[in-house]
Design a protein around this motif. Structure first.
Motif, PDB file in Angstrom:
ATOM      1  N   GLY A  19       1.378  -2.219   0.675  1.00 26.62           N
ATOM      2  CA  GLY A  19       0.464  -3.083  -0.124  1.00 26.62           C
ATOM      3  C   GLY A  19       0.238  -4.594   0.335  1.00 26.62           C
ATOM      4  O   GLY A  19      -0.158  -5.329  -0.248  1.00 26.62           O
ATOM      5  N   VAL A  20       0.312  -4.608   1.849  1.00 29.90           N
ATOM      6  CA  VAL A  20       0.008  -5.787   2.414  1.00 29.90           C
ATOM      7  C   VAL A  20      -1.543  -5.723   2.962  1.00 29.90           C
ATOM      8  O   VAL A  20      -1.622  -4.742   3.929  1.00 29.90           O
ATOM      9  CB  VAL A  20       0.960  -6.330   3.228  1.00 29.90           C
ATOM     10  CG1 VAL A  20       0.593  -7.671   3.934  1.00 29.90           C
ATOM     11  CG2 VAL A  20       2.375  -6.461   2.489  1.00 29.90           C
ATOM     12  N   ASN A  21      -2.166  -6.916   2.964  1.00 30.82           N
ATOM     13  CA  ASN A  21      -3.393  -6.949   3.573  1.00 30.82           C
ATOM     14  C   ASN A  21      -3.283  -7.271   5.004  1.00 30.82           C
ATOM     15  O   ASN A  21      -2.843  -8.229   5.343  1.00 30.82           O
ATOM     16  CB  ASN A  21      -4.358  -8.098   2.942  1.00 30.82           C
ATOM     17  CG  ASN A  21      -5.532  -8.181   3.738  1.00 30.82           C
ATOM     18  OD1 ASN A  21      -6.036  -7.375   4.549  1.00 30.82           O
ATOM     19  ND2 ASN A  21      -6.157  -9.609   3.111  1.00 30.82           N
ATOM     20  N   ARG A  22      -3.556  -6.470   5.904  1.00 24.14           N
ATOM     21  CA  ARG A  22      -3.335  -6.607   7.165  1.00 24.14           C
ATOM     22  C   ARG A  22      -4.437  -7.041   8.208  1.00 24.14           C
ATOM     23  O   ARG A  22      -4.697  -7.275   9.262  1.00 24.14           O
ATOM     24  CB  ARG A  22      -2.933  -5.446   8.044  1.00 24.14           C
ATOM     25  CG  ARG A  22      -1.533  -5.014   7.360  1.00 24.14           C
ATOM     26  CD  ARG A  22      -0.214  -6.011   7.763  1.00 24.14           C
ATOM     27  NE  ARG A  22       0.889  -5.517   7.201  1.00 24.14           N
ATOM     28  CZ  ARG A  22       2.107  -6.136   7.350  1.00 24.14           C
ATOM     29  NH1 ARG A  22       2.039  -7.663   7.477  1.00 24.14           N
ATOM     30  NH2 ARG A  22       3.084  -5.919   6.977  1.00 24.14           N
ATOM     31  N   ARG A 120       4.475 -13.809  -3.940  1.00 22.77           N
ATOM     32  CA  ARG A 120       3.745 -12.786  -3.326  1.00 22.77           C
ATOM     33  C   ARG A 120       3.468 -11.415  -4.326  1.00 22.77           C
ATOM     34  O   ARG A 120       4.288 -11.181  -5.054  1.00 22.77           O
ATOM     35  CB  ARG A 120       4.334 -12.219  -2.079  1.00 22.77           C
ATOM     36  CG  ARG A 120       3.571 -11.301  -1.139  1.00 22.77           C
ATOM     37  CD  ARG A 120       4.328 -11.041   0.123  1.00 22.77           C
ATOM     38  NE  ARG A 120       5.620 -10.257  -0.294  1.00 22.77           N
ATOM     39  CZ  ARG A 120       6.500  -9.498   0.698  1.00 22.77           C
ATOM     40  NH1 ARG A 120       6.150  -9.737   1.965  1.00 22.77           N
ATOM     41  NH2 ARG A 120       7.378  -8.911   0.196  1.00 22.77           N
ATOM     42  N   THR A 121       2.300 -11.128  -4.090  1.00 19.22           N
ATOM     43  CA  THR A 121       1.879 -10.011  -4.946  1.00 19.22           C
ATOM     44  C   THR A 121       1.485  -8.800  -3.837  1.00 19.22           C
ATOM     45  O   THR A 121       0.609  -9.084  -3.144  1.00 19.22           O
ATOM     46  CB  THR A 121       0.607 -10.296  -5.806  1.00 19.22           C
ATOM     47  OG1 THR A 121       1.129 -11.393  -6.801  1.00 19.22           O
ATOM     48  CG2 THR A 121       0.277  -8.871  -6.559  1.00 19.22           C
ATOM     49  N   ARG A 122       2.099  -7.580  -4.094  1.00 17.55           N
ATOM     50  CA  ARG A 122       1.680  -6.497  -3.030  1.00 17.55           C
ATOM     51  C   ARG A 122       1.035  -5.515  -4.069  1.00 17.55           C
ATOM     52  O   ARG A 122       1.211  -5.427  -5.239  1.00 17.55           O
ATOM     53  CB  ARG A 122       2.912  -6.080  -2.406  1.00 17.55           C
ATOM     54  CG  ARG A 122       3.625  -7.034  -1.386  1.00 17.55           C
ATOM     55  CD  ARG A 122       4.585  -6.320  -0.692  1.00 17.55           C
ATOM     56  NE  ARG A 122       5.624  -5.649  -1.419  1.00 17.55           N
ATOM     57  CZ  ARG A 122       6.615  -4.631  -1.163  1.00 17.55           C
ATOM     58  NH1 ARG A 122       6.669  -4.624   0.424  1.00 17.55           N
ATOM     59  NH2 ARG A 122       7.375  -4.369  -1.839  1.00 17.55           N
ATOM     60  N   PHE A 123       0.230  -4.542  -3.376  1.00 19.27           N
ATOM     61  CA  PHE A 123      -0.255  -3.574  -3.876  1.00 19.27           C
ATOM     62  C   PHE A 123      -0.342  -2.297  -3.364  1.00 19.27           C
ATOM     63  O   PHE A 123      -1.090  -1.486  -2.480  1.00 19.27           O
ATOM     64  CB  PHE A 123      -2.034  -3.910  -4.066  1.00 19.27           C
ATOM     65  CG  PHE A 123      -2.267  -5.124  -4.605  1.00 19.27           C
ATOM     66  CD1 PHE A 123      -2.667  -4.926  -6.252  1.00 19.27           C
ATOM     67  CD2 PHE A 123      -2.164  -6.256  -4.126  1.00 19.27           C
ATOM     68  CE1 PHE A 123      -3.004  -6.122  -6.984  1.00 19.27           C
ATOM     69  CE2 PHE A 123      -2.665  -7.514  -5.023  1.00 19.27           C
ATOM     70  CZ  PHE A 123      -2.875  -7.368  -6.307  1.00 19.27           C
ATOM     71  N   PRO A 124       1.129  -2.018  -3.268  1.00 13.90           N
ATOM     72  CA  PRO A 124       1.270  -0.318  -2.589  1.00 13.90           C
ATOM     73  C   PRO A 124       0.596   0.855  -3.502  1.00 13.90           C
ATOM     74  O   PRO A 124       0.237   0.675  -4.467  1.00 13.90           O
ATOM     75  CB  PRO A 124       2.847  -0.346  -2.744  1.00 13.90           C
ATOM     76  CG  PRO A 124       3.098  -1.084  -4.046  1.00 13.90           C
ATOM     77  CD  PRO A 124       2.118  -2.177  -4.026  1.00 13.90           C
ATOM     78  N   SER A 125       0.513   1.702  -3.033  1.00 13.37           N
ATOM     79  CA  SER A 125      -0.076   2.987  -3.786  1.00 13.37           C
ATOM     80  C   SER A 125       0.952   3.213  -4.936  1.00 13.37           C
ATOM     81  O   SER A 125       2.194   3.285  -4.845  1.00 13.37           O
ATOM     82  CB  SER A 125       0.167   4.300  -2.620  1.00 13.37           C
ATOM     83  OG  SER A 125       0.087   5.493  -3.462  1.00 13.37           O
TER      84      SER A 125
END
Length: 224
Positions: A19-22, A120-125
């Motif tokens: 969920g991390v913008n690469r 930090r905000t993550r957006f995993p599936s």
């Protein structure tokens, strides 16, 4: 699930399984602004005339993000270049797209802290596995690149979008580079849309390349 478009697919391709913008924030923001223009061009709503973006058909598409962008372009006081619009439309768009993917149940929002200090905000599936819509997008692109058959307009535009952002290297990292480069060039020159639409798509892709290159130069200069 609501209808997804190029902005949603680009976000899914840019974010990894954690969920991390690469792709990087500036590049993704510019890419998302470009993705909006590509969708509007494919829908026949905008065109490029004398290097300026113009509304060809003001009829709403039924998708809020696209229709909001269409209204902004139509009501702008003077014609602007595609490069100007991808920057303007890209501001704050990433958060909107992520919100829609979370609301659709594709991703989930995870708030936390790095080293217990930095937020930090993550957006995993949502399921922990690659989202089905992302898998479908990857399969469409892979089929287009590994075969010589016709390519539908949205897939052709998505491939061009990833190429403009240099994201195609990650998407097709397991395929021969020469084959990918040759096929992407063929798709870009193919007869998959009207001449006006292809011109608008090509102008948008070039604008993305220019904008991301400029952002990189500014970032380097600032750091130095």
């Amino acid at each position: 699930m609501p209808e997804l478009n190029l902005t949603h697919e680009l976000v899914l391709l840019a974010y990894d399984d954690q969920g991390v913008n690469r792709l990087g924030t500036p590049n993704l923001d510019q890419g998302l602004g470009g993705a909006l223009l590509l969708e509007l061009a494919l829908a026949g709503r905008v065109e490029v005339t004398d290097g300026r973006l113009a509304v060809a058909d003001p009829t709403p598409t039924g998708q809020p993000l696209l229709d909001e962008a269409l209204v902004r372009i139509r009501t702008e006081s003077r014609p602007r270049r595609p490069q100007d619009w991808i920057t303007r439309l890209g501001r704050g768009l990433r958060e909107q797209v992520l919100d829609e993917l979370v609301a659709a149940g594709v991703l989930r929002r995870e708030a936390g802290r790095v080293l217990g200090v930095f937020p930090r905000t993550r957006f995993p599936s949502r399921t922990g596995a690659e989202p089905v819509v992302e898998t479908e997008a990857r399969q469409r692109m892979r089929t287009a690149v590994t075969t010589d058959g016709p390519v539908d307009p949205r897939t052709a535009a998505l491939i061009g979008l990833t190429r403009a952002l240099d994201l195609h290297r990650k998407v097709f990292r397991d395929l021969p580079k020469e084959q990918v480069a040759r096929r992407i060039a063929e798709i870009g020159a193919g007869d998959w849309a009207s001449a006006a639409t292809r011109r608008a798509v090509q102008e948008t892709q070039m604008a993305i390349i220019t904008a991301t290159s400029t952002a990189a130069i500014i970032a380097t200069t600032t750091v130095s």
